[in-house]
Write an enzyme that holds these catalytic residues in place. Structure first.
Site, PDB file in Angstrom:
ATOM      1  N   GLU A 182     -17.459 -26.794  65.962  1.00 28.99           N
ATOM      2  CA  GLU A 182     -18.033 -26.970  64.494  1.00 28.99           C
ATOM      3  C   GLU A 182     -17.956 -28.386  64.255  1.00 28.99           C
ATOM      4  OE1 GLU A 182     -15.759 -22.928  63.027  1.00 28.99           O
ATOM      5  OE2 GLU A 182     -14.833 -24.846  62.300  1.00 28.99           O
ATOM      6  N   TYR A 322     -18.972 -16.409  59.546  1.00 34.14           N
ATOM      7  CA  TYR A 322     -17.981 -15.516  59.030  1.00 34.14           C
ATOM      8  C   TYR A 322     -18.414 -14.743  57.846  1.00 34.14           C
ATOM      9  CZ  TYR A 322     -14.283 -17.109  61.818  1.00 34.14           C
ATOM     10  OH  TYR A 322     -13.447 -17.426  63.063  1.00 34.14           O
ATOM     11  N   GLU A 374     -17.567 -17.100  67.432  1.00 35.36           N
ATOM     12  CA  GLU A 374     -16.512 -16.758  66.511  1.00 35.36           C
ATOM     13  C   GLU A 374     -17.138 -15.924  65.271  1.00 35.36           C
ATOM     14  OE1 GLU A 374     -14.039 -19.691  64.394  1.00 35.36           O
ATOM     15  OE2 GLU A 374     -13.939 -20.815  66.394  1.00 35.36           O
TER      16      GLU A 374
END
Ligand SMILES: *[C@@H]1O[C@H](CO)[C@@H](O)[C@H](O)[C@H]1NC(C)=O
Ligand SMILES: *[C@@H]1O[C@H](CO)[C@@H](O)[C@H](O)[C@H]1NC(C)=O
Ligand SMILES: *[C@@H]1O[C@H](CO)[C@@H](O)[C@H](O)[C@H]1NC(C)=O
Ligand SMILES: *[C@@H]1O[C@H](CO)[C@@H](O)[C@H](O)[C@H]1NC(C)=O
Ligand SMILES: *[C@@H]1O[C@H](CO)[C@@H](O)[C@H](O)[C@H]1NC(C)=O
Ligand SMILES: *[C@@H]1O[C@H](CO)[C@@H](O)[C@H](O)[C@H]1NC(C)=O
Ligand SMILES: *[C@@H]1O[C@H](CO)[C@@H](O)[C@H](O)[C@H]1NC(C)=O
Ligand SMILES: *[C@@H]1O[C@H](CO)[C@@H](O)[C@H](O)[C@H]1NC(C)=O
Ligand SMILES: *[C@@H]1O[C@H](CO)[C@@H](O)[C@H](O)[C@H]1NC(C)=O
Length: 481
Positions: A182, A322, A374
């Site tokens: 990230e 996310y 993720e």
């Protein structure tokens, strides 16, 4: 890391109620052959043992002084057994730089070396493919003190030397390397104030606001460090070791709040920054014009040599996703508003967002290989999270979104759920993402499977089940130690 909703003013904060039961209309067998399913952790958040066996502090130790976590350093064998029992193909881990090279540069710590060798060997022995991230935000404090970390070009050589040790020592067993986790979030959080003109949290007109060039310099150096390590791998190791090397980035999806032209332009502007900042140089060797227009003189430029180094330096892209936000244009600063009823605790289930991110990469960057490294959702960190039906609903929906993208031509090759077990979460330690519950006050740090662990295991075994049948009822053969 995890989702960074905390950064944003939460506009709506209702709580979910009345979730529906879900039988997803796909199974693992619908994915192409060779598609891998995994789960993930990071060194600092999982290992513990912060001052054992020669490890020195990282910037995260300094910031959080955490002693709570699952203590994986001492329990890795047990954890690999759980990973295996769940039926995962692959597992994402990271290397603590200050455990392996306590001085930041120079001598290798034999105990650190031994730990990662054993952990990786244990995974391999069970047939689990390790996906190793070299740097998951835990910079050795000693390098931060010496020169300010990624703001200084010395970080490029030090990172490359650290990567060299990892390739040399672990490269026989590791076929998938991600250099840096990230970078866009590192730049924004560690080097950006998030108040001035720091995208993507409301990109407006950076040429008129007083703002800092630090995030742009940090990300620029991170790109060069990644590219330098990648070149080293390709020239010195790849022929022998036959692996691939990529980088990860943090990807919200962003949609215009209204159908107004202004909101559409604002949404694209934020995408150009959050997504394009890192991706455009990787595929085209330079920042996109849109990025240059938005950020103006704060953005560093690439020399020809740097441009050549960075272009095509990633064999794959690691996506960290996310949630999705609405973007609304504002004269001073675009507003970003969570979809649905998202709060810090409850992420809205908006799977189309992940599908759109994968489409965007496919359509704008030549359809490179992608791993979703993720994806997951938090719940309150206590034993009430054991029956985490909401997490099952979230994961089921997002895995379905990946399948849709794959069917529409995206070269996505794997999906890694975050996180395998409850970890020390740096944003708010009260909210964890694990498939396994771990009580951090329990000296034994017992791992207890949540409903989501049973669900994921059943899914991986090709036996998708109705949610209501899953609640705390293990599927046959699944170890619930
Ligand atoms: C499942 O149903 C959804 C909604 O009808 C659809 O978009 C999706 O393509 C379906 N998936 C499969 C694998 O059939
Ligand atoms: C930003 O402000 C400058 C100076 O006022 C102006 O010239 C430029 O067009 C503006 N850019 C955008 C994207 O609004
Ligand atoms: C390298 O890996 C590819 C696919 O991962 C495989 O097809 C090839 O045989 C491997 N080559 C060697 C030398 O191991
Ligand atoms: C948000 O919460 C309200 C109240 O619980 C509910 O009626 C509504 O359907 C929820 N919206 C979404 C998008 O989930
Ligand atoms: C599928 O891919 C095509 C071609 O890239 C694109 O035009 C289309 O929008 C995609 N469909 C979806 C549902 O994303
Ligand atoms: C976590 O919860 C504890 C106990 O409820 C509270 O004291 C602490 O402040 C919370 N931590 C955060 C970061 O909110
Ligand atoms: C966690 O462990 C501590 C210490 O063993 C114990 O007192 C506490 O009740 C446990 N909490 C839960 C929710 O099991
Ligand atoms: C789930 O439970 C229902 C009854 O509640 C039962 O009819 C059904 O067969 C069960 N499904 C599976 C896959 O066990
Ligand atoms: C996987 O499914 C088969 C039958 O479909 C069952 O025999 C086996 O125990 C299952 N394994 C796990 C780990 O659930």
């Amino acid at each position: 890391m995890e989702q960074v909703l905390f950064l944003i003013t939460i506009v709506s904060s209702f709580v979910f109620s009345g979730r529906c039961s879900n039988v997803y209309n796909y199974s693992r067998n619908d994915f192409p052959e060779g598609f891998v399913f995994g789960s993930a952790i990071s060194a600092y958040q999982w290992e513990g043992a912060a001052d054992e066996d020669g490890r020195t502090p990282s910037v995260w130790d300094t910031k959080f002084h955490s002693t709570s976590g699952p203590e994986g350093y001492h329990k890795y064998k047990e954890d690999v057994k759980l990973i295996n029992d769940m039926g995962l193909d692959a597992f994402r881990l990271s290397i603590s730089w200050s455990r392996l090279i306590p001085g930041g540069r120079g001598p290798v710590n034999p105990k650190g070396l031994e730990f990662y060798k054993s952990f990786i060997a244990e995974l391999k022995r069970h047939g689990i493919e390790p996906h190793v991230t070299l740097f998951h935000d835990d910079l050795p404090q000693i390098l931060q003190d010496e020169y300010g970390g990624w703001l200084d070009r010395r970080s490029i050589d030090d990172f490359t030397a650290f990567a060299d040790v990892c390739f040399r020592e672990f490269g026989e067993s590791v076929k998938f390397w991600s250099t840096i986790n990230e970078p866009n979030i590192i730049a924004l959080i560690d080097y950006g104030s998030l108040v001035n003109c720091t995208p993507p949290f409301g990109v407006a007109n950076c040429s008129t606001e007083s703002s800092s060039s630090a995030p742009y310099i940090a990300l620029h150096n991170i790109l060069l460090a990644h590219a330098s390590a990648s070149r080293l791998y390709k020239t010195k190791y790849k022929d022998k070791q036959n692996g691939s090397i990529g980088i990860t980035f943090y990807a919200f999806w962003m949609i215009p709040l209204t159908s107004s032209e202004e909101d559409k332009i604002a949404a694209q502007r934020n995408k150009d920054v959050l997504l394009g900042w890192l991706l455009h140089p990787l595929f085209f060797g330079d920042y996109a014009d849109a990025m240059k227009r938005t950020v103006g003189k704060l953005l560093p430029s690439f020399s020809q040599e740097e441009s050549n180094l960075v272009k095509d330096s990633s064999d794959f892209v690691g996506v960290i996703h996310y949630q999705t936000f609405y973007i609304s244009h504002s004269e001073t600063r675009d507003l970003i508003i969570p979809t649905g009823n998202s709060t810090l605790l409850e992420l809205d289930v908006f799977p189309r967002g992940l599908e759109e991110v994968l489409e965007y990469i496919k359509q704008n960057y030549g359809n490179p290989p992608v791993y979703v490294l993720e994806n997951g959702t938090p719940s309150h960190h206590d034993s009430s999270s054991l029956n985490d039906v909401g997490r099952v609903e979230y994961l089921g929906a997002y895995i379905g979104a990946v399948l849709n993208a794959v069917r529409n031509g995206s070269d996505t090759r794997g999906y890694f759920q975050w996180s395998f077990m409850d970890l020390f979460e740096v944003i708010d330690a009260n909210y964890t993402y694990g498939l396994y519950y771990v009580n951090f006050s329990d000296p034994q740090r017992k791992r207890t499977p949540k409903t989501s662990a049973f669900w994921y295991s059943a899914f991986l075994n090709g036996t998708q089940q109705e949610l209501k049948n899953l609640s705390l009822s293990p599927s046959p053969g699944f170890a619930s130690q």
